[in-house]
Design a protein around this motif. Structure first.
Motif, PDB file in Angstrom:
ATOM      1  N   VAL A 199       0.865  -1.176   0.000  1.00  0.00           N
ATOM      2  CA  VAL A 199       0.000   0.000   0.000  1.00  0.00           C
ATOM      3  C   VAL A 199       0.903   1.228   0.000  1.00  0.00           C
ATOM      4  N   GLN A 200       0.654   2.119  -0.964  1.00  0.00           N
ATOM      5  CA  GLN A 200       1.466   3.335  -1.092  1.00  0.00           C
ATOM      6  C   GLN A 200       0.577   4.556  -0.912  1.00  0.00           C
ATOM      7  N   ILE A 201       1.025   5.489  -0.081  1.00  0.00           N
ATOM      8  CA  ILE A 201       0.327   6.747   0.121  1.00  0.00           C
ATOM      9  C   ILE A 201       1.191   7.863  -0.439  1.00  0.00           C
ATOM     10  N   GLY A 202       0.621   8.623  -1.381  1.00  0.00           N
ATOM     11  CA  GLY A 202       1.375   9.679  -2.039  1.00  0.00           C
ATOM     12  C   GLY A 202       2.038   9.166  -3.300  1.00  0.00           C
ATOM     13  N   GLY A 204       4.356  11.573  -6.160  1.00  0.00           N
ATOM     14  CA  GLY A 204       5.632  12.280  -6.207  1.00  0.00           C
ATOM     15  C   GLY A 204       6.140  12.579  -4.809  1.00  0.00           C
ATOM     16  N   ASP A 205       5.213  12.936  -3.929  1.00  0.00           N
ATOM     17  CA  ASP A 205       5.545  13.175  -2.523  1.00  0.00           C
ATOM     18  C   ASP A 205       5.161  11.916  -1.752  1.00  0.00           C
ATOM     19  N   LEU A 206       6.067  10.938  -1.720  1.00  0.00           N
ATOM     20  CA  LEU A 206       5.768   9.653  -1.092  1.00  0.00           C
ATOM     21  C   LEU A 206       5.652   9.813   0.423  1.00  0.00           C
ATOM     22  N   ILE A 207       4.498   9.410   0.956  1.00  0.00           N
ATOM     23  CA  ILE A 207       4.260   9.501   2.389  1.00  0.00           C
ATOM     24  C   ILE A 207       4.581   8.180   3.069  1.00  0.00           C
ATOM     25  N   ASP A 208       4.074   7.082   2.501  1.00  0.00           N
ATOM     26  CA  ASP A 208       4.287   5.782   3.130  1.00  0.00           C
ATOM     27  C   ASP A 208       4.207   4.687   2.067  1.00  0.00           C
ATOM     28  N   LEU A 209       5.029   3.679   2.231  1.00  0.00           N
ATOM     29  CA  LEU A 209       5.002   2.497   1.371  1.00  0.00           C
ATOM     30  C   LEU A 209       5.390   1.315   2.235  1.00  0.00           C
ATOM     31  N   GLN A 210       4.474   0.330   2.325  1.00  0.00           N
ATOM     32  CA  GLN A 210       4.774  -0.847   3.122  1.00  0.00           C
ATOM     33  C   GLN A 210       3.887  -2.012   2.704  1.00  0.00           C
ATOM     34  N   PRO A 211       4.355  -3.240   2.952  1.00  0.00           N
ATOM     35  CA  PRO A 211       3.509  -4.407   2.684  1.00  0.00           C
ATOM     36  C   PRO A 211       2.279  -4.368   3.579  1.00  0.00           C
ATOM     37  N   CYS A 212       1.112  -4.686   3.010  1.00  0.00           N
ATOM     38  CA  CYS A 212      -0.117  -4.670   3.794  1.00  0.00           C
ATOM     39  C   CYS A 212      -1.201  -5.412   3.035  1.00  0.00           C
ATOM     40  N   GLY A 213      -1.933  -6.263   3.736  1.00  0.00           N
ATOM     41  CA  GLY A 213      -3.020  -7.005   3.114  1.00  0.00           C
ATOM     42  C   GLY A 213      -4.386  -6.479   3.486  1.00  0.00           C
ATOM     43  N   GLY A 214      -4.452  -5.353   4.229  1.00  0.00           N
ATOM     44  CA  GLY A 214      -5.721  -4.846   4.719  1.00  0.00           C
ATOM     45  C   GLY A 214      -6.480  -4.012   3.711  1.00  0.00           C
TER      46      GLY A 214
END
Length: 247
Positions: A199-202, A204-214
């Motif tokens: 799941v990626q938030i943002g 060009g301005d990346l806020i968060d990127l992490q594995p997630c199954g939710g």
């Protein structure tokens, strides 16, 4: 194996399905929109609508575990108390319509995305997580104090910025090469299929990127007003942050 439709589209509220198994605890379907308890997120509730129009109320959703106690790909829909008569009416091969409690799911989605914003604001390992319809909490592995006011303001700014939320994936090899993507110390991303959902938030301005199954909202603006209602020192190395919706 249950096809998990919620992973592709968290906004799908119902689907047609075929009963593939029935046991004393509940019902297994060939596909479902019901999210099962996992990754800290509560399982969905809702109803299985039978062909005769009656509805089997579902109080929880879980993954079936194998003999070693490991989750399988089969998802069990647990009827609410008092539903034994309707459960007895079902048979393997029967068609039903699976309908989630959307209002409840949407609260879970909003909270889950908010916890990812919190991970951005507190860039420390997470050693505990709980996402319910009424509150969400993250336990951070850290010793420094945290400010309720500063975190509430930080979340509000990220919500107001209306950052897009997108699903993606990384290969097992990419995840191994970049272990910092994994924020959780207590939940390990599933490996072995060749790809791990992210799941990626943002953009060009990346806020968060992490594995997630939710399940998540599509944009941070959809989260609405979330506040930090409590910060606790749970141990010498753990600070718990609890989120709630603003009244």
């Amino acid at each position: 194996m249950t096809q998990d439709l919620f992973r592709q589209n968290a906004y799908q509220t119902e689907c047609s399905a075929t009963v593939t198994a029935i046991n004393p605890e509940g019902v297994v379907l060939d596909q479902t929109v019901f999210y099962p308890l996992g990754g800290g997120q509560a399982g969905d509730t809702g109803v299985l609508r039978l062909a005769n129009g009656s509805g089997l109320a579902i109080a929880d959703t879980r993954k079936i575990k194998d003999v070693q106690g490991q989750p399988t790909s089969d998802i069990l829909h647990l009827p609410a108390p008092g539903q034994e008569g309707l459960l007895a009416q079902l048979s393997v091969g029967e068609s039903v319509t699976a309908q989630i409690d959307w209002a409840r799911r949407h609260r879970l989605m909003r909270f889950h995305t908010a916890t990812h914003l919190l991970c951005h604001l507190v860039p420390m390992p997470v050693n505990g997580c709980s996402i319910t319809p009424d509150y969400a909490r993250l336990d951070f592995h850290m010793t420094d104090p945290l400010s309720k006011e500063a975190l509430t303001a930080g979340i509000a700014a990220l919500v107001a910025a209306a950052h897009p939320v997108a699903l993606g994936s990384v290969t097992d090899a990419e995840l191994e090469a970049n272990p910092a993507l994994v924020k959780s110390m207590s939940v390990s991303p599933p490996r072995g299929s060749g790809a791990v959902r992210t799941v990626q938030i943002g953009t060009g301005d990346l806020i968060d990127l992490q594995p997630c199954g939710g399940t998540h909202v599509a944009n941070t603006a959809e989260i609405g007003a979330v506040v930090v209602i409590k910060i606790e020192k749970k141990s010498a190395n753990t600070r718990r942050v609890v989120l709630g919706f603003a009244a």
